[in-house]
Write an enzyme that holds these catalytic residues in place. Structure first.
Site, mmCIF file in Angstrom:
data_model
loop_
_atom_site.group_PDB
_atom_site.id
_atom_site.type_symbol
_atom_site.label_atom_id
_atom_site.label_comp_id
_atom_site.label_asym_id
_atom_site.label_seq_id
_atom_site.Cartn_x
_atom_site.Cartn_y
_atom_site.Cartn_z
ATOM 1 N N LYS A 27 0.835 -1.209 0.000
ATOM 2 C CA LYS A 27 0.000 0.000 0.000
ATOM 3 C C LYS A 27 0.868 1.256 0.000
ATOM 4 O O LYS A 27 0.670 2.166 -0.811
ATOM 5 C CB LYS A 27 -0.895 0.007 1.251
ATOM 6 N N ASN A 28 1.824 1.293 0.937
ATOM 7 C CA ASN A 28 2.591 2.531 1.120
ATOM 8 C C ASN A 28 3.548 2.804 -0.027
ATOM 9 O O ASN A 28 4.136 3.884 -0.107
ATOM 10 C CB ASN A 28 3.350 2.498 2.449
ATOM 11 N N ARG A 99 -3.536 10.130 4.277
ATOM 12 C CA ARG A 99 -2.276 10.804 4.574
ATOM 13 C C ARG A 99 -1.376 10.893 3.325
ATOM 14 O O ARG A 99 -0.740 11.913 3.081
ATOM 15 C CB ARG A 99 -1.557 10.012 5.681
ATOM 16 N N ASP A 123 -4.699 8.027 9.258
ATOM 17 C CA ASP A 123 -4.854 7.407 10.568
ATOM 18 C C ASP A 123 -4.594 8.370 11.706
ATOM 19 O O ASP A 123 -3.686 9.202 11.643
ATOM 20 C CB ASP A 123 -3.867 6.243 10.699
ATOM 21 N N ASP A 312 4.444 0.181 12.186
ATOM 22 C CA ASP A 312 3.204 -0.405 11.664
ATOM 23 C C ASP A 312 2.986 -1.840 12.141
ATOM 24 O O ASP A 312 1.894 -2.379 11.957
ATOM 25 C CB ASP A 312 3.198 -0.357 10.124
HETATM 26 C C1 UD1 Z 1 4.643 6.556 6.636
HETATM 27 C C2 UD1 Z 1 3.638 5.434 6.486
HETATM 28 C C3 UD1 Z 1 3.186 4.903 7.825
HETATM 29 C C4 UD1 Z 1 4.387 4.521 8.663
HETATM 30 C C5 UD1 Z 1 5.382 5.689 8.745
HETATM 31 C C6 UD1 Z 1 6.659 5.316 9.481
HETATM 32 C C7 UD1 Z 1 2.507 5.996 4.438
HETATM 33 C C8 UD1 Z 1 1.258 6.446 3.778
HETATM 34 N N1 UD1 Z 1 2.493 5.927 5.753
HETATM 35 O O1 UD1 Z 1 3.945 7.634 7.267
HETATM 36 O O2 UD1 Z 1 2.364 3.748 7.602
HETATM 37 O O3 UD1 Z 1 3.933 4.211 9.971
HETATM 38 O O4 UD1 Z 1 5.743 6.120 7.427
HETATM 39 O O5 UD1 Z 1 7.241 4.206 8.907
HETATM 40 O O6 UD1 Z 1 3.497 5.681 3.794
HETATM 41 N N2 UD1 Z 1 7.093 14.136 11.241
HETATM 42 C C9 UD1 Z 1 7.200 15.476 11.601
HETATM 43 N N3 UD1 Z 1 7.233 16.414 10.618
HETATM 44 C C10 UD1 Z 1 7.152 16.081 9.295
HETATM 45 C C11 UD1 Z 1 7.047 14.723 8.941
HETATM 46 C C12 UD1 Z 1 7.025 13.764 9.939
HETATM 47 O O7 UD1 Z 1 7.280 15.798 12.787
HETATM 48 O O8 UD1 Z 1 7.189 16.996 8.445
HETATM 49 C C13 UD1 Z 1 7.070 13.106 12.308
HETATM 50 C C14 UD1 Z 1 5.735 12.380 12.384
HETATM 51 O O9 UD1 Z 1 4.792 13.074 13.166
HETATM 52 C C15 UD1 Z 1 6.158 11.064 13.005
HETATM 53 C C16 UD1 Z 1 7.549 10.828 12.420
HETATM 54 O O10 UD1 Z 1 8.013 12.109 11.984
HETATM 55 O O11 UD1 Z 1 6.256 11.204 14.408
HETATM 56 C C17 UD1 Z 1 7.600 9.847 11.280
HETATM 57 O O12 UD1 Z 1 6.704 10.232 10.278
HETATM 58 P P1 UD1 Z 1 6.905 9.824 8.729
HETATM 59 O O13 UD1 Z 1 8.073 8.921 8.583
HETATM 60 O O14 UD1 Z 1 6.871 11.072 7.944
HETATM 61 O O15 UD1 Z 1 5.596 8.973 8.458
HETATM 62 P P2 UD1 Z 1 4.575 9.103 7.270
HETATM 63 O O16 UD1 Z 1 5.306 9.337 5.994
HETATM 64 O O17 UD1 Z 1 3.474 10.028 7.656
#
Ligand code: UD1
Length: 425
Positions: A27-28, A99, A123, A312
């Site tokens: 999915k991701n 997201r 989520d 995850d």
């Molecule tokens: C993606 C995945 C999700 C997975 C996560 C970590 C998708 C659609 N989702 O989410 O299933 O759990 O990676 O492997 O691919 N953060 C900030 N600022 C930002 C960006 C992120 O503070 O600009 C923080 C987030 O709040 C979180 C952490 O960094 O605490 C990791 O987030 P990130 O790796 O960006 O996850 P997603 O890409 O949202």
């Protein structure tokens, strides 16, 4: 969505799972490949795209930008025909459901010089900021800010390569910066980049469109901008989180599951933990097999960016520990809101104390079926697994969350011998 929102999973336990499952595409990964298709005019074809609700939402989002999107369920093939001038504004009514819709930001900005994307939903697992995304695009020379619920970014003269360092190896920020930098002038480096296989898959896809990228899978990605990209054909990599879910299911139910298409190299730490719990894991000709013939030992786990233990799979780890022999500690280091489902698990009789980002778990021999509610995709899947090791009937409400990430979940469970059904009101 209203029909699926009243969906529940009814699980009869206890069950032992035995047999084989074939993995779908990740999915991701698929969602990001779809967004990145915006980078080139013409028809991109993606194979091994899972038939899940999130793919439908991303398809609708791309259609709203002017693309023609077709999905062939029987072959799991998705085609995206991108017009010469796609629209630059991704509206709230679609973006709020997903997201990953933020991934259209980089491609639209770099191609059109402007992009407006509603702040995404998805989520409820934490605050999920966008500051790294916005800072990264600003480093590439864009004007970017958030206003009235939208991220608004402009770069009328195009983007320019830069050295970018992330405070945290964010998956989404790495992807947005990478997809923006492929059409920027000059060289971009992303230091402390995410190393997830999904990021590598996206990078390989971009390379097949004509992008110049080095260092994929390492913490330093180097991108040399090109002036134009071509549409391409690509096969999505298998879903490591779904594979991990089946592996945990085998261990929890003292079962024996062969995961066809599973990549052990994408799940090194989780599989090592399952071996510590007592599992026997063997490589097969087309995947791997997870076999368990005793109650699992408790395992301590701390989630971290790849190659660490994936956040995850944290709900599955807590569910396993809930019925394991001994005590354990699960520490969540990525998303602060990810223990929300623990209260649901406690309704099944699990003995868990949460303190900040630590969960202390005292295993009990068996759980007891009850109604519970899914709070996100992975928590929902974890609760279904918990139902399999509970006496009696467990109803997992808000099962639409599970359908967002798992293809034919109930059907696969039935094939493995469980009594599970999807109930719609
Ligand atoms: C993606 C995945 C999700 C997975 C996560 C970590 C998708 C659609 N989702 O989410 O299933 O759990 O990676 O492997 O691919 N953060 C900030 N600022 C930002 C960006 C992120 O503070 O600009 C923080 C987030 O709040 C979180 C952490 O960094 O605490 C990791 O987030 P990130 O790796 O960006 O996850 P997603 O890409 O949202």
């Amino acid at each position: 969505m209203s029909a699926t929102q009243s969906l529940s999973y009814e699980v009869h336990g206890p069950a032992r799972l035995e047999g084989s499952v074939t993995l779908s595409g990740a999915k991701n990964s698929a969602l990001k490949l779809m967004a990145a298709a915006l980078l080139a005019t013409g028809k991109t074809t993606l194979h091994n795209v899972p038939g899940i609700a999130d793919v439908e939402i991303m398809s609708d989002l791309l259609r709203s930008l002017g693309c023609t999107v077709d999905y062939e369920n029987s072959t799991q093939t998705l085609s995206i025909d991108v017009p010469e001038n796609p629209a630059h504004r991704a509206e709230y009514n679609l973006v709020r459901k997903l997201r990953a819709s933020i991934n259209v930001l980089g491609p639209l900005l770099t191609r059109l010089g402007k992009a407006e994307v509603a702040l995404p939903g998805g989520d409820a697992i934490g605050s999920r900021g966008l500051d790294f995304h916005i800072q990264g695009l600003q480093d590439l020379g864009a004007q970017a800010h958030s206003e009235h619920g939208y991220v608004i970014a402009t770069a009328p003269d195009g983007l320019k390569g830069a050295n970018i360092s992330l405070n945290f190896p964010s998956v989404g920020a790495t992807e947005n910066i990478m997809t923006a930098a492929v059409l920027a002038r000059g060289v971009t480096t992303i230091d402390n980049a995410a190393r997830e296989p999904d990021v590598v898959d996206l990078g390989e896809f971009l390379k097949s469109m004509g992008a110049k990228i080095e260092g994929l899978g390492t913490s330093l990605i180097t991108i040399t901008g090109v002036s134009k990209l071509q549409p391409t054909t690509h096969t999505t990599l298998p879903d490591r989180i779904v594979a991990g879910t089946w592996a945990f299911a085998a261990v929890m139910t003292q079962g024996d599951i062969t995961i066809i298409g599973g990549r052990e190299d994408h799940l090194e730490l989780p599989l090592e933990k399952l071996v510590q719990a007592g599992a026997v894991i063997t490589t097969t000709s087309n995947g791997f097999r997870v076999k368990m013939d005793r109650r699992p030992h408790a395992i301590d786990i701390a989630t971290l960016p790849y190659p660490g233990f994936p956040t995850d799979l944290q709900p599955m780890a807590i569910c396993l520990n809930a019925i394991a022999e001994g005590q354990s500690m699960v520490t969540e280091n990525v998303f602060e809101g990810r223990f929300m489902f623990v209260n649901e698990l406690k309704r099944l009789g699990a003995n868990i104390t949460v303190d900040g980002h630590h969960a202390a778990i005292h295993g009990v021999p068996v759980l007891s079926g009850a109604p519970v509610a899914a709070t996100d995709i992975r928590a929902g899947a974890g609760l279904v697994l918990a139902g399999l090791v509970s006496e009696g009937i467990t109803i997992v409400e808000d099962g639409f969350h599970v359908d967002r990430g798992y293809t034919d979940f109930a059907e696969n469970l039935r094939t493995l011998g469980a009594k599970v059904s999807r109930i719609t009101d």
